[in-house]
Design a protein around this motif. Structure first.
Motif, PDB file in Angstrom:
ATOM      1  N   SER A  53       0.825  -1.203   0.000  1.00 39.82           N
ATOM      2  CA  SER A  53       0.000   0.000   0.000  1.00 39.82           C
ATOM      3  C   SER A  53       0.861   1.255   0.000  1.00 39.82           C
ATOM      4  N   ASP A  55      -0.599   4.177   0.823  1.00 33.34           N
ATOM      5  CA  ASP A  55      -1.335   5.171   1.603  1.00 33.34           C
ATOM      6  C   ASP A  55      -0.319   6.045   2.321  1.00 33.34           C
ATOM      7  N   GLY A  56      -0.573   7.335   2.336  1.00 31.31           N
ATOM      8  CA  GLY A  56       0.378   8.259   2.954  1.00 31.31           C
ATOM      9  C   GLY A  56       1.676   8.337   2.171  1.00 31.31           C
ATOM     10  N   TRP A  57       1.573   8.256   0.836  1.00 33.97           N
ATOM     11  CA  TRP A  57       2.752   8.187  -0.018  1.00 33.97           C
ATOM     12  C   TRP A  57       3.671   9.385   0.140  1.00 33.97           C
ATOM     13  N   LYS A  60       5.791   8.868   3.150  1.00 31.34           N
ATOM     14  CA  LYS A  60       6.739   7.770   2.916  1.00 31.34           C
ATOM     15  C   LYS A  60       7.895   8.229   2.037  1.00 31.34           C
ATOM     16  N   GLN A 172      -1.109  14.596  -3.540  1.00 29.76           N
ATOM     17  CA  GLN A 172      -1.646  13.638  -2.564  1.00 29.76           C
ATOM     18  C   GLN A 172      -3.004  13.088  -2.995  1.00 29.76           C
ATOM     19  N   SER A 173      -3.890  13.927  -3.455  1.00 24.71           N
ATOM     20  CA  SER A 173      -5.235  13.462  -3.792  1.00 24.71           C
ATOM     21  C   SER A 173      -5.246  12.554  -5.021  1.00 24.71           C
ATOM     22  N   ALA A 176      -4.326   9.018  -3.934  1.00 23.58           N
ATOM     23  CA  ALA A 176      -5.370   8.499  -3.053  1.00 23.58           C
ATOM     24  C   ALA A 176      -6.571   8.031  -3.863  1.00 23.58           C
ATOM     25  N   LYS A 177      -6.921   8.796  -4.891  1.00 26.80           N
ATOM     26  CA  LYS A 177      -8.063   8.424  -5.733  1.00 26.80           C
ATOM     27  C   LYS A 177      -7.793   7.143  -6.518  1.00 26.80           C
ATOM     28  N   HIS A 179      -5.660   4.687  -5.622  1.00 25.67           N
ATOM     29  CA  HIS A 179      -5.243   3.602  -4.726  1.00 25.67           C
ATOM     30  C   HIS A 179      -3.903   3.022  -5.113  1.00 25.67           C
TER      31      HIS A 179
END
Length: 180
Positions: A53, A55-57, A60, A172-173, A176-177, A179
């Motif tokens: 995942s 998430d929070g790329w 990271k 960021q968005s 997230a969209k 995945h």
């Protein structure tokens, strides 16, 4: 792409290691120390496969780039051959983790009609920066000394992370969209 090229261009510290540890300049020692970064990349890739995942790329990628830079800053101060190996191994781990995020961004951000050109440019920059980084490190070491050249390498990575953090909120968005 350019930021990544810039960071990698200044990351040829491994080529200076025989000068950091002059008593450890046998072919075996140089082979051992030069294997540290690729071994870290392999381990970092294995870690990435365990936790796919992103998430929070942004966080990271920021942490990975900062970790990479700090490994280089500590490397400049290292007087131990084995500690230098550990630091380069760590830099390899951080590099592998940041590469996964950068590649995902490249795939999602590139319009379909430009993907071939962007990938060609990316491959050129990655390959050219690896080769040019050793030359740049040698020139920098000649002008400012080995340890200072390695400090510059780490500082550039940290600066790059700072620039990235400043620009990351916009991206960021998108991830997230999708995945990714």
């Amino acid at each position: 792409l350019i930021l990544d090229f810039f960071i990698v261009l200044f990351a040829g510290a491994a080529s200076l290691l025989p000068f950091l540890h002059p008593g450890r300049s046998s072919a075996i020692d140089i082979g051992i120390i030069k294997s540290a970064l690729p071994a870290g990349v392999i381990f970092g890739t294995w870690i990435r496969l365990q936790k796919p995942s992103l998430d929070g790329w942004a966080e990271k990628l920021l942490l990975a780039t900062l970790g990479y830079g700090f490994c280089h800053l500590l490397l400049a101060e290292s007087s131990s051959f084995y500690f230098s190996y550990v630091l380069l191994f760590g830099a390899g781990i951080f590099d592998a983790l940041s590469l996964a995020v950068r590649e995902c961004i490249l795939q999602l951000e590139t319009p379909p009609q430009f993907k071939g050109r962007v990938y060609a440019l990316n491959n050129f920059l990655v390959n050219a920066s690896d080769e040019l980084s050793e030359w740049e490190s040698g020139v920098a070491a000649h002008w400012v000394g080995v340890r200072t050249a390695i400090r510059i390498s780490g500082s550039v990575a940290i600066f790059g992370a700072s620039v990235f953090a400043w620009k990351a909120k916009q991206k960021q968005s998108l991830l997230a969209k999708n995945h990714c």
